[in-house]
Design an enzyme around this catalytic site. Structure first.
Site, short mmCIF file in Angstrom:
data_model
loop_
_atom_site.label_atom_id
_atom_site.label_comp_id
_atom_site.label_asym_id
_atom_site.label_seq_id
_atom_site.Cartn_x
_atom_site.Cartn_y
_atom_site.Cartn_z
N LEU A 144 0.81 -1.23 0.00
CA LEU A 144 0.00 0.00 0.00
C LEU A 144 0.84 1.27 0.00
O LEU A 144 1.90 1.33 0.61
CB LEU A 144 -0.92 0.01 1.23
CG LEU A 144 -1.90 -1.15 1.37
CD1 LEU A 144 -2.81 -0.91 2.59
CD2 LEU A 144 -2.74 -1.34 0.13
N HIS A 145 0.34 2.27 -0.72
CA HIS A 145 0.95 3.60 -0.74
C HIS A 145 -0.18 4.62 -0.65
O HIS A 145 -1.36 4.24 -0.54
CB HIS A 145 1.81 3.79 -2.00
CG HIS A 145 1.09 3.44 -3.27
ND1 HIS A 145 0.03 4.17 -3.75
CD2 HIS A 145 1.26 2.42 -4.16
CE1 HIS A 145 -0.40 3.64 -4.88
NE2 HIS A 145 0.32 2.56 -5.16
N GLU A 146 0.17 5.90 -0.73
CA GLU A 146 -0.83 6.97 -0.57
C GLU A 146 -1.98 6.87 -1.56
O GLU A 146 -3.08 7.31 -1.28
CB GLU A 146 -0.16 8.34 -0.68
CG GLU A 146 0.35 8.89 0.63
CD GLU A 146 -0.76 9.10 1.68
OE1 GLU A 146 -1.86 9.53 1.32
OE2 GLU A 146 -0.50 8.81 2.86
N HIS B 57 -3.44 4.11 -2.63
CA HIS B 57 -4.41 3.20 -2.02
C HIS B 57 -5.11 3.87 -0.84
O HIS B 57 -6.31 3.72 -0.64
CB HIS B 57 -3.70 1.94 -1.50
CG HIS B 57 -3.01 1.12 -2.54
ND1 HIS B 57 -1.63 1.04 -2.61
CD2 HIS B 57 -3.48 0.35 -3.55
CE1 HIS B 57 -1.30 0.23 -3.61
NE2 HIS B 57 -2.40 -0.19 -4.20
N LYS C 227 -5.35 6.30 -11.88
CA LYS C 227 -4.01 5.87 -12.31
C LYS C 227 -4.12 4.74 -13.33
O LYS C 227 -3.36 4.67 -14.29
CB LYS C 227 -3.23 5.43 -11.06
CG LYS C 227 -2.07 4.51 -11.27
CD LYS C 227 -0.85 5.29 -11.72
CE LYS C 227 0.40 4.46 -11.80
NZ LYS C 227 0.31 3.05 -11.84
N ASP C 228 -5.06 3.80 -13.08
CA ASP C 228 -5.29 2.69 -14.00
C ASP C 228 -6.58 2.99 -14.77
O ASP C 228 -7.60 2.33 -14.60
CB ASP C 228 -5.39 1.38 -13.22
CG ASP C 228 -4.11 1.09 -12.46
OD1 ASP C 228 -3.17 0.57 -13.08
OD2 ASP C 228 -4.02 1.43 -11.27
N GLN D 135 -8.35 0.29 -16.80
CA GLN D 135 -8.96 -0.70 -15.91
C GLN D 135 -10.30 -0.18 -15.38
O GLN D 135 -11.31 -0.91 -15.37
CB GLN D 135 -7.99 -0.96 -14.75
CG GLN D 135 -8.56 -1.74 -13.59
CD GLN D 135 -7.48 -2.04 -12.55
OE1 GLN D 135 -6.59 -2.83 -12.80
NE2 GLN D 135 -7.55 -1.41 -11.40
N SER E 96 2.99 4.20 -7.24
CA SER E 96 2.76 2.85 -7.73
C SER E 96 3.58 1.90 -6.89
O SER E 96 4.71 2.23 -6.49
CB SER E 96 3.21 2.75 -9.20
OG SER E 96 3.37 1.40 -9.57
N ARG F 75 5.03 -0.50 -8.00
CA ARG F 75 6.18 -0.85 -8.84
C ARG F 75 7.29 0.21 -8.78
O ARG F 75 8.40 -0.06 -9.27
CB ARG F 75 5.75 -1.11 -10.28
CG ARG F 75 4.93 -2.38 -10.42
CD ARG F 75 4.72 -2.77 -11.88
NE ARG F 75 4.15 -4.11 -12.00
CZ ARG F 75 2.85 -4.37 -12.17
NH1 ARG F 75 1.98 -3.38 -12.23
NH2 ARG F 75 2.42 -5.62 -12.27
P1 AMP Z 1 -3.10 -2.04 -7.23
O1 AMP Z 1 -2.82 -2.47 -5.82
O2 AMP Z 1 -1.92 -1.44 -7.92
O3 AMP Z 1 -3.84 -3.08 -8.02
O4 AMP Z 1 -4.12 -0.82 -7.09
C1 AMP Z 1 -5.30 -0.93 -6.36
C2 AMP Z 1 -6.17 0.29 -6.63
O5 AMP Z 1 -5.45 1.46 -6.28
C3 AMP Z 1 -6.53 0.43 -8.11
O6 AMP Z 1 -7.87 0.87 -8.22
C4 AMP Z 1 -5.56 1.47 -8.60
O7 AMP Z 1 -6.04 2.20 -9.70
C5 AMP Z 1 -5.45 2.35 -7.37
N1 AMP Z 1 -4.20 3.12 -7.41
C6 AMP Z 1 -2.95 2.66 -7.63
N2 AMP Z 1 -2.06 3.67 -7.66
C7 AMP Z 1 -2.78 4.81 -7.46
C8 AMP Z 1 -2.45 6.20 -7.38
N3 AMP Z 1 -1.19 6.64 -7.51
N4 AMP Z 1 -3.45 7.08 -7.17
C9 AMP Z 1 -4.74 6.66 -7.05
N5 AMP Z 1 -5.11 5.37 -7.09
C10 AMP Z 1 -4.15 4.46 -7.31
#
Ligand code: AMP
Length: 285
Positions: free
Chosen positions: A33-35, A37, A153-154, A157, A189, A191
């Site tokens: 998790l980051h900001e 999320h 961001k996605d 998706q 991200s 990543r």
């Molecule tokens: P992930 O864990 O990367 O699959 O992301 C989970 C959810 O968090 C998805 O809906 C992503 O679009 C969202 N997310 C990822 N990075 C960001 C970001 N920098 N800002 C806003 N939402 C994000």
């Protein structure tokens, strides 16, 4: 905050809180998790009586040779951050719980939204979004939330999920929240953890490129190609060759014809060092 790992436990935990006057919010994540999320969790906290966060690194959305094995995992830290973010219940199933032996059914958007950008055959391919829509369908069925939260961001998706929810009558509202960025503009991200200090510097070129495109549009230019050329020049300055850099209709993802009509999604994917990064901006409209 409780952590459950099976659908049976999940159902049992949610049964007593389900009711017409209680709203359940779901935030699907792959953890680390980051900001970005956390902003989704905060929105879910504001909008729902009960916040469920799923934490599942979904193998079916990773292609061969992609980073499923090495994807950053940090469950203990994620549990702490989720609790601080106001999560009531974490659903963190094992792979076998989500894909039991003999699993053979999937959900696939076939109207053209998932065959372009990240879903193009020379990118992650159609299998990526089939993996995404299938796992999100399963999470929506398992949790049955009133609202589910995703990040811009996605963007592709989020568009595919909205279409799936509409086409298959999922009784859920989809909320898409703005991209959260580092102070220098890099989109957060999981990543980004792959980036060396040098690559971390170079990675800022992605948002610089998108903002260059935005600047071109703001100056009155209407040709998408001119904006894309400005963006590409920014990437080149940082020695980055994009995997794709495109301007598309922000809703239907058809190639953008003009920058002064409907909103345009300018989207980029690029490999920077070990990381494949994506970012986007919606301009105009
Ligand atoms: P992930 O864990 O990367 O699959 O992301 C989970 C959810 O968090 C998805 O809906 C992503 O679009 C969202 N997310 C990822 N990075 C960001 C970001 N920098 N800002 C806003 N939402 C994000």
């Amino acid at each position: 905050m409780r952590v459950v790992r099976s659908k049976a436990e999940l159902r049992k935990a949610l049964e007593p809180v389900r009711g017409p006057e209680r709203t359940i919010g779901l935030v699907p994540t792959m953890g680390s998790l980051h900001e970005g999320h956390l902003s989704l969790l905060r929105a879910a906290r504001r909008r729902s009586d009960l916040v469920v966060m799923s934490l599942f690194v979904n193998p079916t959305q990773f292609g061969h040779g992609e980073d499923f094995e090495s994807y950053p995992r940090s469950e203990a830290r994620d549990h702490k951050l989720a609790e601080q973010g106001g999560v009531d219940l974490i659903y963190a199933p094992r792979v076998e719980e989500v894909y039991p032996e003999g699993f053979a059914t999937s959900v696939e958007e076939s109207g053209g939204l998932t065959e372009v950008l990240c879903g193009a055959p020379d990118q992650r391919g159609a299998g990526h979004f089939r993996g995404v829509t299938t796992v999100v369908a399963k999470l929506l069925n398992s949790v049955a939330p009133d609202v589910a939260f995703f990040g811009q961001k996605d963007a592709q998706q989020a568009i595919a999920i909205r279409r799936m929810v509409r086409d298959l009558d999922f009784p859920v509202q989809i909320e898409v929240l703005p991209t959260v960025r580092e102070p220098d503009g890099l989109a957060m991200s999981s990543r980004n953890a792959y980036l060396s200090p040098e690559d971390r510097q170079r990675a800022v070129a992605l948002i610089r490129a998108l903002r260059a495109a935005e600047g071109v549009a703001a100056s009155g230019e209407t040709r998408p190609q001119v904006a894309l050329d400005a963006a590409r020049a920014e990437l080149e300055r940082a020695g980055i060759e994009p995997e794709y850099l495109e301007a598309r209709d922000a809703e239907g993802l058809a190639p953008a014809e003009s920058l002064n009509g409907r909103p345009v999604l300018v989207a980029v994917a690029a490999r920077v060092g070990r990381a494949r990064l994506i970012d986007n901006l919606v301009i105009g409209g």
